[in-house]
Design a protein around this motif. Sequence first.
Motif, PDB file in Angstrom:
ATOM      1  N   GLY B 245       0.815  -1.022  -0.009  1.00 25.66           N
ATOM      2  CA  GLY B 245       0.066   0.033   0.123  1.00 25.66           C
ATOM      3  C   GLY B 245       0.969   1.206  -0.037  1.00 25.66           C
ATOM      4  N   PRO B 246       0.229   2.511  -0.085  1.00 21.26           N
ATOM      5  CA  PRO B 246       1.020   3.860   0.101  1.00 21.26           C
ATOM      6  C   PRO B 246       1.633   3.748   1.500  1.00 21.26           C
ATOM      7  CG  PRO B 246      -1.501   4.318  -0.536  1.00 21.26           C
ATOM      8  CD  PRO B 246      -1.153   2.819  -0.361  1.00 21.26           C
ATOM      9  N   THR B 247       2.654   4.429   1.787  1.00 26.19           N
ATOM     10  CA  THR B 247       3.312   4.480   2.836  1.00 26.19           C
ATOM     11  C   THR B 247       2.766   5.066   4.010  1.00 26.19           C
ATOM     12  OG1 THR B 247       5.257   4.441   1.608  1.00 26.19           O
ATOM     13  CG2 THR B 247       5.751   4.804   4.015  1.00 26.19           C
ATOM     14  N   ASP B 305      13.044  -6.145   0.832  1.00 28.19           N
ATOM     15  CA  ASP B 305      12.110  -4.986   0.656  1.00 28.19           C
ATOM     16  C   ASP B 305      11.948  -4.248   1.877  1.00 28.19           C
ATOM     17  OD1 ASP B 305       9.148  -4.410  -1.168  1.00 28.19           O
ATOM     18  OD2 ASP B 305       9.564  -3.324   0.969  1.00 28.19           O
ATOM     19  N   ALA B 306      12.441  -2.824   1.838  1.00 27.62           N
ATOM     20  CA  ALA B 306      12.560  -2.111   3.086  1.00 27.62           C
ATOM     21  C   ALA B 306      11.175  -2.091   3.965  1.00 27.62           C
ATOM     22  CB  ALA B 306      12.764  -0.708   2.697  1.00 27.62           C
ATOM     23  N   LYS B 307       9.995  -1.756   3.297  1.00 34.41           N
ATOM     24  CA  LYS B 307       8.989  -1.923   3.877  1.00 34.41           C
ATOM     25  C   LYS B 307       8.379  -3.261   4.437  1.00 34.41           C
ATOM     26  CE  LYS B 307       5.614   0.830   2.227  1.00 34.41           C
ATOM     27  NZ  LYS B 307       4.670   1.409   0.985  1.00 34.41           N
ATOM     28  N   GLY B 355       9.354   5.892   3.544  1.00 32.17           N
ATOM     29  CA  GLY B 355       8.567   6.251   2.370  1.00 32.17           C
ATOM     30  C   GLY B 355       9.300   7.460   1.797  1.00 32.17           C
ATOM     31  N   HIS B 356       9.648   8.201   2.173  1.00 34.50           N
ATOM     32  CA  HIS B 356      10.519   9.144   1.312  1.00 34.50           C
ATOM     33  C   HIS B 356      12.026   8.706   0.775  1.00 34.50           C
ATOM     34  CE1 HIS B 356       7.977  12.792   1.805  1.00 34.50           C
ATOM     35  NE2 HIS B 356       8.189  12.729   3.031  1.00 34.50           N
ATOM     36  N   ALA B 357      12.451   7.781   1.655  1.00 34.60           N
ATOM     37  CA  ALA B 357      13.575   7.147   0.860  1.00 34.60           C
ATOM     38  C   ALA B 357      13.269   6.362  -0.538  1.00 34.60           C
ATOM     39  CB  ALA B 357      14.399   6.022   2.009  1.00 34.60           C
ATOM     40  N   THR B 358      12.190   5.610  -0.272  1.00 35.13           N
ATOM     41  CA  THR B 358      11.957   4.716  -1.349  1.00 35.13           C
ATOM     42  C   THR B 358      11.343   5.406  -2.618  1.00 35.13           C
ATOM     43  OG1 THR B 358       9.460   4.548  -0.655  1.00 35.13           O
ATOM     44  CG2 THR B 358      11.085   2.656  -0.250  1.00 35.13           C
ATOM     45  N   GLN B 359      10.847   6.929  -2.462  1.00 37.78           N
ATOM     46  CA  GLN B 359      10.474   7.633  -3.354  1.00 37.78           C
ATOM     47  C   GLN B 359      11.950   8.267  -4.073  1.00 37.78           C
ATOM     48  OE1 GLN B 359       7.825  10.508  -1.520  1.00 37.78           O
ATOM     49  NE2 GLN B 359       6.184   9.676  -2.533  1.00 37.78           N
ATOM     50  N   LYS B 360      12.939   8.532  -3.200  1.00 42.83           N
ATOM     51  CA  LYS B 360      13.964   8.801  -3.877  1.00 42.83           C
ATOM     52  C   LYS B 360      14.851   8.178  -4.664  1.00 42.83           C
ATOM     53  CE  LYS B 360      15.225  12.337  -0.246  1.00 42.83           C
ATOM     54  NZ  LYS B 360      15.426  13.725  -0.757  1.00 42.83           N
ATOM     55  N   ALA B 361      14.569   6.895  -4.145  1.00 45.35           N
ATOM     56  CA  ALA B 361      15.445   5.545  -4.829  1.00 45.35           C
ATOM     57  C   ALA B 361      14.701   5.069  -6.115  1.00 45.35           C
ATOM     58  CB  ALA B 361      15.805   4.718  -3.992  1.00 45.35           C
ATOM     59  N   GLY B 362      13.506   5.487  -6.004  1.00 45.55           N
ATOM     60  CA  GLY B 362      12.337   5.064  -6.855  1.00 45.55           C
ATOM     61  C   GLY B 362      12.249   3.570  -6.937  1.00 45.55           C
ATOM     62  N   GLN B 364      11.485  -0.120  -3.684  1.00 46.10           N
ATOM     63  CA  GLN B 364      11.385  -0.370  -2.170  1.00 46.10           C
ATOM     64  C   GLN B 364      12.573  -1.259  -1.727  1.00 46.10           C
ATOM     65  OE1 GLN B 364       6.744   0.206  -1.914  1.00 46.10           O
ATOM     66  NE2 GLN B 364       7.326  -1.548  -1.066  1.00 46.10           N
ATOM     67  N   LEU B 365      13.432  -1.783  -2.767  1.00 46.45           N
ATOM     68  CA  LEU B 365      14.366  -2.895  -2.600  1.00 46.45           C
ATOM     69  C   LEU B 365      15.445  -2.156  -1.927  1.00 46.45           C
ATOM     70  CD1 LEU B 365      14.324  -5.050  -5.632  1.00 46.45           C
ATOM     71  CD2 LEU B 365      13.306  -5.563  -3.602  1.00 46.45           C
TER      72      LEU B 365
END
Lengths: 224, 489
Positions: B245-247, B305-307, B355-362, B364-365
């Motif tokens: 889901g969304p973060t 996956d980070a999440k 959440g912001h980290a995955t947005q930066k990296a594009g 979730q891995l």
Amino acid sequence: MNMTALPFDLQLLNTLAALLLLLSFAMLSQRRIVTLINLLAVQGALLCIATLLLAWRTGAGHLYLSAGLTLALKVIFLPWLLHRLIRKLGVYWDTEPLLNTTGTMLVGVLIVVFSFGLAQPISALASTATRNSIGIAVAVVLIAFLTMITRRKAMSQVVGFLSMENGLFFGAMSATYGMPMIVEFGVALDVLVAMLVLGVFFFQIREQFDSLDLQHLESLKEDQ
Amino acid sequence: MSSTLTFVVLLGTPLLGALVLGLTGGKRWAPNLNVAFSLLTFLAACALTSNIITHGNVVLMQEQFFIDAFNVFLVTLTAFVGLTTALFSRPYMRIEVEHGRVNSAQLRLYHSMYQLFMATMLIALTTNNLGLMWVAMEAATLSTVLLVTLYRTPASLEAGWKYFILCGVGIAQALFGTILLYFAAEKILGAEGVGALLWTHLNVVKAQLEPAVLSLAFVFLLVGYGTKVGLAPLHNWLPDAHAEGPTPISAVLSGLLLNVAMYAVVRCKVLVEGSLQSSLPGRMLMGFGLLSVVLAAFFLWRQRDAKRLFAYSSIEHMGIITFAFGMGGPVANFAALLHMTVHSLTKSAIFFAVGHATQKAGSQLMDDIRGLITLSPTVGWGLMMGSLAILGMPPFGVFASEFLILTTAMKQQPWATPILLLALGVAFAAIFSRVQPMVFGETTAKRLPHPPALVPVFTHLALVLMLGLFIPPYLADWYRAAARLIGGH
């Protein structure tokens, strides 16, 4: 128990309970999804009649209301919704169940024996006229659960889920003449919303996979 | 302001919010409106709390709702995290829109369901009627199913389906447990009286309830609500639902919904323990709790996956809390309540940073997320400090609660202490070794079109730090009162 000594309405209630159980077995073996939904509607109708009988017998006003709710939701609205969904999605048959039909039926029989054992102490404590049906209610719940775990199509699983809810409802009725009205309304609302959410959800699944087969939904594994 | 009025505002605001945002949630200013509704809910929760402090426990609306020491702090916590998550979701969802992952219709659904989800959780926490509690718990699942599938990716659909069906079946077990509870209560309180499902009434007569029926009821209730707590082996839905889901939704699922389910389990445990006069419910909780801690700790190693990593960490922490409630007694209950608070704050802060980290990296891995500290030191430090806090490093609050739980375990259940310590050690190594390269090292991350929301992250971490160093006296009094209420051996 001497059946002839029972008043007529109680005999009728016991017959309805037995029919409910039979329907559960019919659902367990049925692979045609349209028929599965019809069976679910019949199960709802039996439940509605049983509630009415019980309402008449005990004179409890809230049971009439609850019977009306069952009629509207489980006999009319949900089957209509499910029929509409399968027409739109074009899913008519479930694939071969994970366990063959004979095997599943045998497990079902074992479940019935187990359920009566489980319900024994509760029946012994209950003071309702319908206390002998508690075992049947537990069996309906567990067989519905078995239906869910042996099916591959999302739609059959949903029918199993609703049948499970029917069993729980019947259990509450047999043991205590139903839950307080506010709770029954809440549960009915939840079931209704759940089905609407599912409707949306099915279209999302189909849009993505072109199928409602749950095999597509098995890629998320522990090590990902 | 009277308690009833405040209470109506508390429940009415998110419900109204769901309606209004259902109509306007896709507009540019909708995220701000979402924050405004959440803020109003939080203010109502604060007002209610101050009412409770001055006037004591209240029963409202023909006894269908009640506020006591146990649920009042959870209500405040839920409203608070709801507010900070709404603040975080403002830039987060804007960035998602810019990245083209959600359109305005999806955004409308998201905002509307977010408020509805808050409302269902607040109802579940404050209702006195165990039947209504069930209804609200199921509604909480239903309102989040379509949020888990918001991105419509194959993985998210699978996660949503799993969430729906597993929690649905689980919660059906809880309904059966509730029916059994009603069956036992009706014998004492009578069917005509509305009291037979009201917790305050049941709590008075709990010693007279039929033990055989209640022990059976507890098995079903524990399995049912335990599925929603994410207790092993019923946890299968949790990592998927949290990861796909969304973060912001991951943050509230992990930080709030698990607490609410835990709350339901503990409320039931109080009644069953009173009826059985034995430690059986406690032992069952300890068993489930310990199994969850151990399984989660080892599964942490296998995550990429980070999440999902932090979702498993939530299972681990829920296991610790369940174990502590299982031990029971004033100290363990106090520690469990504190742990619920700090876990909720820390885990949501971590999800904000992730959440912001995955947005930066594009992605979730975790292998794709590298060197956060060079490009945006604040997100990097937020993630690092959040991870250290959740791993139980002093001086953060998680250390205080885990320390209390471990020392109580040494006294009351010495056999469990080495198992807990081992699991905590394994979890520490797993999480730290993953987070360290994500934060330090060479960077691949890119800039975001909107500045990230950092206030929520650091507010949460500051609160957790404060709770580790100093628990305000009124908060400690609450915890103590709630711990007494929960009782146990």
